[in-house]
Write an enzyme that holds these catalytic residues in place. Sequence first.
Site, short mmCIF file in Angstrom:
data_model
loop_
_atom_site.label_atom_id
_atom_site.label_comp_id
_atom_site.label_asym_id
_atom_site.label_seq_id
_atom_site.Cartn_x
_atom_site.Cartn_y
_atom_site.Cartn_z
N ALA A 1 -1.82 6.26 1.59
CA ALA A 1 -2.45 5.66 2.76
C ALA A 1 -2.56 6.65 3.92
CB ALA A 1 -1.68 4.41 3.19
N VAL B 1 0.87 -1.18 0.00
CA VAL B 1 0.00 0.00 0.00
C VAL B 1 0.90 1.23 0.00
CG1 VAL B 1 -1.76 1.24 1.32
CG2 VAL B 1 -1.81 -1.25 1.24
N CYS B 2 0.67 2.12 -0.94
CA CYS B 2 1.49 3.34 -1.03
C CYS B 2 1.35 4.13 0.27
CB CYS B 2 1.04 4.19 -2.21
SG CYS B 2 1.91 5.77 -2.29
N ILE B 3 2.45 4.38 0.92
CA ILE B 3 2.43 5.03 2.23
C ILE B 3 1.89 6.46 2.16
CG2 ILE B 3 4.85 5.75 2.14
CD1 ILE B 3 4.88 5.10 5.23
#
Length: 130
Positions: free
Chosen positions: A81, A76-78
Amino acid sequence: MKFALALFAAPHAPSSRRALRFAEALLAEGHEIVRLFFYQDAVHLGSALPVAAQDELDLPAAWRALVERHRLDAVVCIAAALRRGVLDAGEAERYRRPAANLSQGWTLSGLGQWHEMAQEADRLICFGGD
């Protein structure tokens, strides 16, 4: 063949379901998924908190089950997110939030993971981009 899948759309979007069915079909045919990368509103698929209506497919739960069953690398792209309130325990502590909600077995990471998966895969398939 090695595939990398990138998802951009929210859990309720049709492309999220298409991506799930595509991933299931790839695995059923014996292909490898080197990584799943969830970006933009697709980061909500990595949350353990959404509850689907009783008469709808629970896409976040279906993705969690697929990731767990096949031990897939779900990233998940930080940045996306954090902006949308999807946090792992470390980020919840870092930003002093009361709880984490990233599904177990999923990872927060940056776009470097995107680049890496594109290099490792024979095909990069994107779902839900504008």
